[in-house]
Design a protein around this motif. Sequence first.
Motif, PDB file in Angstrom:
ATOM      1  N   ARG A 101       0.824  -1.203   0.000  1.00 50.11           N
ATOM      2  CA  ARG A 101       0.000   0.000   0.000  1.00 50.11           C
ATOM      3  C   ARG A 101       0.861   1.258   0.000  1.00 50.11           C
ATOM      4  O   ARG A 101       1.905   1.312   0.658  1.00 50.11           O
ATOM      5  N   SER A 102       0.409   2.252  -0.734  1.00 49.33           N
ATOM      6  CA  SER A 102       1.146   3.512  -0.789  1.00 49.33           C
ATOM      7  C   SER A 102       0.216   4.619  -1.242  1.00 49.33           C
ATOM      8  O   SER A 102      -0.865   4.359  -1.799  1.00 49.33           O
ATOM      9  N   ASP A 103       0.629   5.852  -1.013  1.00 45.18           N
ATOM     10  CA  ASP A 103      -0.189   6.990  -1.421  1.00 45.18           C
ATOM     11  C   ASP A 103      -0.430   6.996  -2.925  1.00 45.18           C
ATOM     12  O   ASP A 103      -1.538   7.263  -3.401  1.00 45.18           O
ATOM     13  N   VAL A 131       4.047   1.182  -5.328  1.00 51.49           N
ATOM     14  CA  VAL A 131       5.226   0.699  -4.624  1.00 51.49           C
ATOM     15  C   VAL A 131       5.214  -0.826  -4.517  1.00 51.49           C
ATOM     16  O   VAL A 131       4.183  -1.436  -4.225  1.00 51.49           O
ATOM     17  N   THR A 158       9.383   2.020  -6.862  1.00 50.14           N
ATOM     18  CA  THR A 158       8.173   2.530  -7.494  1.00 50.14           C
ATOM     19  C   THR A 158       8.136   2.037  -8.940  1.00 50.14           C
ATOM     20  O   THR A 158       9.172   1.857  -9.573  1.00 50.14           O
ATOM     21  N   GLU A 198      -1.513  -0.719  -7.828  1.00 47.09           N
ATOM     22  CA  GLU A 198      -2.350  -1.042  -6.672  1.00 47.09           C
ATOM     23  C   GLU A 198      -3.838  -0.943  -7.000  1.00 47.09           C
ATOM     24  O   GLU A 198      -4.664  -1.632  -6.393  1.00 47.09           O
ATOM     25  N   TYR A 200      10.193   2.364   3.608  1.00 45.73           N
ATOM     26  CA  TYR A 200       8.836   2.208   3.098  1.00 45.73           C
ATOM     27  C   TYR A 200       8.104   3.547   3.075  1.00 45.73           C
ATOM     28  O   TYR A 200       7.453   3.897   2.083  1.00 45.73           O
ATOM     29  N   ARG A 201       8.230   4.303   4.141  1.00 44.56           N
ATOM     30  CA  ARG A 201       7.570   5.617   4.194  1.00 44.56           C
ATOM     31  C   ARG A 201       8.118   6.551   3.119  1.00 44.56           C
ATOM     32  O   ARG A 201       7.372   7.278   2.464  1.00 44.56           O
ATOM     33  N   SER A 206       6.595   5.395  -0.161  1.00 49.86           N
ATOM     34  CA  SER A 206       5.143   5.341  -0.316  1.00 49.86           C
ATOM     35  C   SER A 206       4.413   6.646  -0.069  1.00 49.86           C
ATOM     36  O   SER A 206       3.259   6.794  -0.505  1.00 49.86           O
ATOM     37  N   VAL A 207       5.049   7.588   0.596  1.00 50.83           N
ATOM     38  CA  VAL A 207       4.368   8.850   0.920  1.00 50.83           C
ATOM     39  C   VAL A 207       4.703   9.885  -0.132  1.00 50.83           C
ATOM     40  O   VAL A 207       5.876  10.179  -0.377  1.00 50.83           O
ATOM     41  N   THR A 208       3.687  10.416  -0.765  1.00 50.51           N
ATOM     42  CA  THR A 208       3.900  11.468  -1.777  1.00 50.51           C
ATOM     43  C   THR A 208       3.711  12.824  -1.151  1.00 50.51           C
ATOM     44  O   THR A 208       2.906  13.019  -0.233  1.00 50.51           O
TER      45      THR A 208
END
Length: 260
Positions: free
Chosen positions: A82-84, A88, A143, A156, A253-254, A257-259
């Motif tokens: 899971r990611s924004d 990912v 990514t 995703e 991971y952060r 995954s965080v945009t």
Amino acid sequence: MIHRTHPLTGRRSRARARRASRILLALAAMAALLSVDVPDALAEPPLGVTAQALPDAETGRVGALFAGGLDGGHFCTAAVVRSDGGDVIATAAHCLDRPDTTVFAPGYRDGKAPYGVWKLTGVYVAPGWRDGQAPDADIAFATVVPADGGRTGAVEELVGGFPVAAEQPADAMVSVIGYPRGLEAPLRCANTTALFSDTQRRIDCPDLSGGTSGSPWLVDGALAGVLGGYEGGGTVPEVSYSAVMGDQAVELYREASVTD
């Protein structure tokens, strides 16, 4: 001549008939239960047994990593998390030595990529791996975007993604899904794990040979590690390893995954 039945004899006959009817109903119900329950019981192999993973929501999120394209042969395994941005994947750091030519095929089976082929656009590895290939840092994220121009959207959106869960207990029950090089479909094995060291976890599952590096280690459907780490994930197919998902891996991971 008319035969007359004694009242008591008639009642006994009817009672026997009712008992026989109840027995037949019970047997029919038992047969129905068995016909439903047996396939469910056989759907998952016993603990510590490796078998082909049937297509389902989990295996759709897991895919093979290829060199250049599907004709290049698959050499590692990765999974969508899971990611924004919904873009990912997680794998072992040692699987990303050539990111420019590596592509990902989620749900790959029998020569087909039902969700398309995805190329890497960014790689996130820990300094410990980048500087010295430390086994404890053998977890990475990347990514991806569609490799061909005909597909749009994020991976995703097509297959879903595994949540990431750190700080699992030493004896966590783990399910591993991965692609050995010689097979065209993924294998699945579940077993109780143990800490090999403070930073490495081990699992006893046969036949997880070359190509399964990067396979997700799932605890209750969440990513708790990937096959890799000590000895590159193991030198014999019966025992595999994963670096413990610690603070450094969570930070990677952060970052991936965080945009903004």
